[in-house]
Design a protein around this motif. Sequence first.
Motif, PDB file in Angstrom:
ATOM      1  N   VAL A 239       0.818  -1.244  -0.063  1.00  0.00           N
ATOM      2  CA  VAL A 239       0.124  -0.015   0.139  1.00  0.00           C
ATOM      3  C   VAL A 239       0.878   1.358  -0.156  1.00  0.00           C
ATOM      4  O   VAL A 239       1.938   1.274   0.631  1.00  0.00           O
ATOM      5  CB  VAL A 239      -0.931   0.201   1.252  1.00  0.00           C
ATOM      6  CG1 VAL A 239      -1.650   1.377   1.418  1.00  0.00           C
ATOM      7  CG2 VAL A 239      -1.903  -1.401   1.179  1.00  0.00           C
ATOM      8  N   VAL A 240       0.609   2.261  -0.779  1.00  0.00           N
ATOM      9  CA  VAL A 240       1.183   3.521  -0.694  1.00  0.00           C
ATOM     10  C   VAL A 240       0.092   4.662  -0.345  1.00  0.00           C
ATOM     11  O   VAL A 240      -0.906   4.711  -1.350  1.00  0.00           O
ATOM     12  CB  VAL A 240       1.728   3.909  -2.147  1.00  0.00           C
ATOM     13  CG1 VAL A 240       2.434   5.179  -2.078  1.00  0.00           C
ATOM     14  CG2 VAL A 240       2.645   2.825  -2.516  1.00  0.00           C
ATOM     15  N   VAL A 241       0.318   5.555   0.487  1.00  0.00           N
ATOM     16  CA  VAL A 241      -0.702   6.325   0.887  1.00  0.00           C
ATOM     17  C   VAL A 241       0.157   7.788   0.406  1.00  0.00           C
ATOM     18  O   VAL A 241       1.415   7.979   0.776  1.00  0.00           O
ATOM     19  CB  VAL A 241      -0.819   6.482   2.383  1.00  0.00           C
ATOM     20  CG1 VAL A 241      -1.772   7.681   2.677  1.00  0.00           C
ATOM     21  CG2 VAL A 241      -1.370   5.121   2.906  1.00  0.00           C
ATOM     22  N   MET A 242      -0.463   8.537  -0.226  1.00  0.00           N
ATOM     23  CA  MET A 242       0.005   9.903  -0.907  1.00  0.00           C
ATOM     24  C   MET A 242      -0.654  10.936  -0.410  1.00  0.00           C
ATOM     25  O   MET A 242      -1.916  11.241  -0.910  1.00  0.00           O
ATOM     26  CB  MET A 242      -0.024   9.562  -2.442  1.00  0.00           C
ATOM     27  CG  MET A 242       0.725   8.446  -3.076  1.00  0.00           C
ATOM     28  SD  MET A 242       0.496   8.054  -4.561  1.00  0.00           S
ATOM     29  CE  MET A 242      -0.964   7.133  -4.435  1.00  0.00           C
ATOM     30  N   PRO A 243      -0.203  11.818   0.465  1.00  0.00           N
ATOM     31  CA  PRO A 243      -0.723  12.792   0.925  1.00  0.00           C
ATOM     32  C   PRO A 243      -0.786  14.039  -0.056  1.00  0.00           C
ATOM     33  O   PRO A 243      -0.004  14.229  -1.197  1.00  0.00           O
ATOM     34  CB  PRO A 243      -0.011  13.526   2.146  1.00  0.00           C
ATOM     35  CG  PRO A 243       0.818  12.337   2.598  1.00  0.00           C
ATOM     36  CD  PRO A 243       1.133  11.510   1.334  1.00  0.00           C
TER      37      PRO A 243
END
Length: 456
Positions: free
Chosen positions: A375-379
């Motif tokens: 998973v990649v969370v991108m703000p």
Amino acid sequence: MTARILVVDDIPANVKLLEARLLAEYFDVLTAEDGFKALEICNNTQVDIVLLDIMMPGMDGFEVCERLKSNPRTMHIPVVMVTALDQPSDRVRGLKAGADDFLTKPVNDLQLVSRVKSLVRLKTMSDELRMRAETARAIGIEDLLRDEGRIEEPGQVLLVDPRANSQERIIKMLKPVAEVTAISDAQAAIFEAAEQGFELVIVSSSLDDYDPLRLCSQLRSLDRTRFLPVLLIAEQGGEDMIVRALDLGVNDYITRPLDPNELVARTLTQLKRKRYNDRLRSSVQHSIELAVTDGLTGLHNRRYLDNHLKVLFNRAATRGRSLSVCITDIDRFKVVNDTYGHDAGDEILKEFAARLRATVRGADLACRYGGEEFVVVMPDTTAEMAANIAERLRMSVEGKPFVLRSSGQEINITASLGISCNSPNVETPEQLLKEADNALYDAKRAGRNRVVAAAA
């Protein structure tokens, strides 16, 4: 403050006297009439401080102290030797045996209580660190505890003393065990202690135009020096200052005229304790990192993702910013494991994580979600920007074969990716993650090796 104190003395009258004084301060008191009983109690019962007489039949206090300090189960218990002996050679021998301090008979009530309270504070802190570290034995805490007594490198000591001749004498005394930086100005010393990596501050009580106790208090109140040991050099007859200093958190004291052997011994004691607690703190930090890090890939794990995604989701909602999530899955990973073995599968996962790490931006959060899912969370990332990043990752996986180190064999790998972005319809971080997961399955059903965005 309360604690369990063990009083060890073969003379019942001495035991009763110390017991009465400690009970008046609401300490829990245990007693032992000889060293053998003391060792048994410390092995089988939680003890916070040992008040230990030196002159006892069968086994004197020096031997009892040495045995306590050589046993990993009891080495952390502070030992105060209570004795009629008042020669510097006796104090040095006791300190070398591991004693934390001395009280001379007849015992001064104020010094007894303040010394005990000071040591209890230190032990409470160390116990908390030890308890946390022992929950992560995999990082070698047992070796850490066994190494507690080692001093392999000279200590870094800051001496605050206004008199040049006194500075010279102390530097000469400590030369075998420490590199001493001497400074005359107390206020400058505070900044020096905060900025440099000192392991001990020695403060003279005879500062010019500055209260030495205020300096000690300031060292204790600053975050950077809160755990820095402080040794006070007091003048003869300065009992009141010593008591107040110990109440403020000063770790130890020595009175003038200075005995070189005693100064070295007390300095070594503080250096050993500082290094021991530093290593415990480091192990605690390491254990925290292990708890939120995937051991195979080095990425953050699902536990970290679950907590941090909530923070990022709420922050984005509060600030009205975009937040995107990408879930990626290695295509047909089971075939890789079945064909080449699980060791090869682990190599693929590690290389996949390396390419993922190289593709995402510094502000993005990359995690191993479980198995072959990441998973990649991108703000601050819109759906369009997230799609571009995901496509870049897909191409980096497909574009270059994965090479097995063991055999040199090349394996072509592809990945499917699903992305989602926060919107008024997405009310929780769990929903945001679920939408990305649904988009991933759409990518799988559509033929794999592609990026699919969740429906707006």
